[in-house]
Design an enzyme around this catalytic site. Sequence first.
Site: not given
Ligand code: XLS
Length: 444
Positions: A101, A104
Amino acid sequence: MSEIFKNIPSIQYEGRDSKNPLAFKFYNANQVILGKPMCEHLPFAMAWWHNLCAAGTDMFGRDTADKSFGTEKGTMEHAKAKVDAGFEFMQKLGIEYFCFHDVDLVPEADNINETNKRLDEITDYILEKMNATGIKCLWGTANMFSNPRFMNGAGSTNSADVFCFAAAQVKKALDLTVKLGGKGYVFWGGREGYETLLNTDMKFEQENIARLMKMAVEYGRSIGFEGDFYIEPKPKEPMKHQYDFDAATAIGFLRQYGLDKDFKMNIEANHATLAGHTFQHDLRVSAINGMLGSIDANQGDLLLGWDTDEFPSNVYDATMCMYEVLKAGGLTGGFNFDSKTRRPSYTVEDMFHAFILGMDTFALGLIKAAEIIEDGRIDSFIEERYSSFKSGIGKKIIEGKTTLSELAKIAEDMGAPALPSSGKQEYLQSIVNQILFSGTVAVK
Ligand code: XLS
Ligand code: NI
Ligand code: NI
């Protein structure tokens, strides 16, 4: 740059009898299964957020793990240390891809221009590392759920200003994904949903999500993004009702708004089970609609009703997953470990043990799924089960060469049909157990 994970060697395959905690027992990158090496069947990815950012904080307690990597958290120095740590980690494990993201990668600044500058700087650095190591980007995404401004959603927000902000983040995250050569771009509808219909215009919200996605496709294609967009379905959490409930719902949404040519599914195991399905179910729904794109590899806990994001250890589920993937001819994306170590597993060794577990689980799943396919009993059973549609009136039905009246006439003449053939579920389950537990037969 000095080594960060000092006491960890690069992880090797030592085979099923090894007792070395820092070795693969089943994942043997170059072993050929059904004509392809394991590493090509299993393009694994590291999730930046879990592995390099999350440090154990939960609703009841603070961090247990130290992920400062020797720097002060929330600084660009820390952001760079995470890049160093991430690349060393992936190299030591032979992980070929990462997913991220925007937030991140760098600490978010007070205004988006500054955040974007930081993102440019860090991705220059990431690109250098990618070129030096051959590690690639699987997919990028924008975090449009953590910041309080997204409390009512991003595409589904009631605020046009917040919608602009979401658009800006998607635009930048697409720029970064293209810059890093990412294969995909993910929309996980973090807060795209609602708590109560007393304050919600559901139709309006869904149309606005589609508008945001349409603009993302237009922009992405205009800057040369040729990969897949993905929806990652999830039924609930953080919202009580999330609009992308499961694969079937998300596929219906994409078709309704004409987005189905550009999007596929990113199926997360733990999300499928939260929706009351098996992981395999959502993979199959995606596959039969030509939309099985990528996988978030984790597992939930059937006793807990939330996204526990555990590293996959369930070989049965991994086998069924790989059966679906092999049948679908593979993924256009990969296997992203959207998984975290348990809070008391807070050491560096635990980070490696977790990936070894996940990679070995999927390697076993691959080996066993290939054996199920080569064994052929399950496939031929299913083939035979529908054989009444291969000739006679069954064939006419399939070919669209009959009418309701002709069928009714046949039924009337028949009086009553014989019972359909037995489903033989227990027999089939025993075949799966036999293949899982009677030792590995040679797979080509
Ligand atoms: C949350 C999601 C998230 C997505 C990416 O539950 O799994 O981590 O994979 O935004
Ligand atoms: Ni996920
Ligand atoms: Ni999740």
